[in-house]
Design a protein around this motif. Structure first.
Motif: not given
Lengths: 129, 150
Positions: A5, A9, A70, A75, A78-79, B48, B50
């Protein structure tokens, strides 16, 4: 998992492990013209009422609150992380603080910092004899 | 970690997917696809993802963009495409003292964890944050098994 993760990013706007309380440094462009400095900052997810801009003793501070977004749980991917934005700049130019103006549209801040009259370059006319 | 649904391979699958995506991003970034500026390439924007019982959600930060500048669609039931171009501000005069913000064309394809209903995908762009809501296909939603007490 945490490592993946973190690396994913890739410094988009994130600089640290995405935890709710983490603060991120926004990416900026700064343009200088004869009359002013113009600062563009990417502040995704920031509404005008959540933005606090200060200019004091030639120091500019950008502080923006970002509400968590979110899932409540995990998640799938998740970046990037989500958190407040904070960054300060020391401005060496002589800025007319009363004439600073700012607008925030679609998560982009455009900040105009007009130079004081005496700081503007003067054109010297050369007379021919 | 409490898991309410029985997904014996979910964690492993996620790890493998994440690894595969990371490799993709690595090669997209340094490989053949994104050579040359201002092409942002296939690794932008960061996403992201989910899910809940009925939807898969994807979110990306695209400050300064409008929905008209974006193309968002799902093909093959689980391939989400986000395409667009982030244009740099037009300035006539002046000198850039700092340029940190990314601009250019991008094209990202993301494999979703489950099949979705491509016709019912909704996208919203607010304050530079893109949120895509994709309803899971009817047969992909978790089924509740009624338990009868004798």
């Amino acid at each position: 998992m945490a490592n993946i993760a973190k690396r994913q990013t890739r410094g988009e706007v994130a600089t640290a492990e995405p935890v709710r309380t983490v603060t991120y440094s926004p990416r900026v462009d700064v343009l200088e013209t004869a009359d002013e400095l113009v600062l563009y900052a990417d502040l995704p997810g920031v509404r005008p009422e959540d933005l606090d801009l200060r200019f004091e003793n030639s120091e500019l501070t950008i502080h923006a609150k970002v509400a968590p977004r979110g899932p409540e749980g995990e998640f799938v991917l998740r970046e990037y992380g989500i958190g407040d934005f904070y960054r300060t700049f020391t401005i060496s130019e002589d800025i007319d603080a009363d004439k600073i103006s700012a607008e925030l549209k679609q998560g982009v801040l455009v900040l105009h910092l007009p130079k004081r009259e005496k700081a503007k370059p003067k054109r010297i006319t050369v007379k021919a004899e | 970690m409490p898991r309410t649904r029985w997904e014996p391979f979910a964690e492993l699958w996620r790890e493998m997917e994440n690894f595969r995506r990371e490799m993709d991003r690595l090669f997209e970034r340094w490989g053949f696809e994104s050579f040359g500026w201002p092409e942002l390439g296939l690794g932008y924007p960061a996403v992201n993802i989910w899910e809940d019982e009925s939807n898969v959600y994807a979110e990306a930060e695209l400050p300064g963009m409008n929905l008209e500048d974006l193309e968002i669609y799902v093909t093959g039931r689980n391939q989400l495409t986000i395409k667009g171009e982030r244009k740099a501000p037009q300035v006539e005069k002046g000198t850039w003292l700092r340029q940190e913000r990314p601009f250019g064309a991008f094209h990202r394809i993301i494999t979703l964890p489950v099949d979705v209903d491509a016709d019912k995908v909704e996208a919203r762009l607010q304050h530079g944050v893109l949120t895509i809501t994709m309803p899971k296909c009817a047969e992909c939603r978790p089924k509740k098994i009624p338990v009868r007490a004798e």
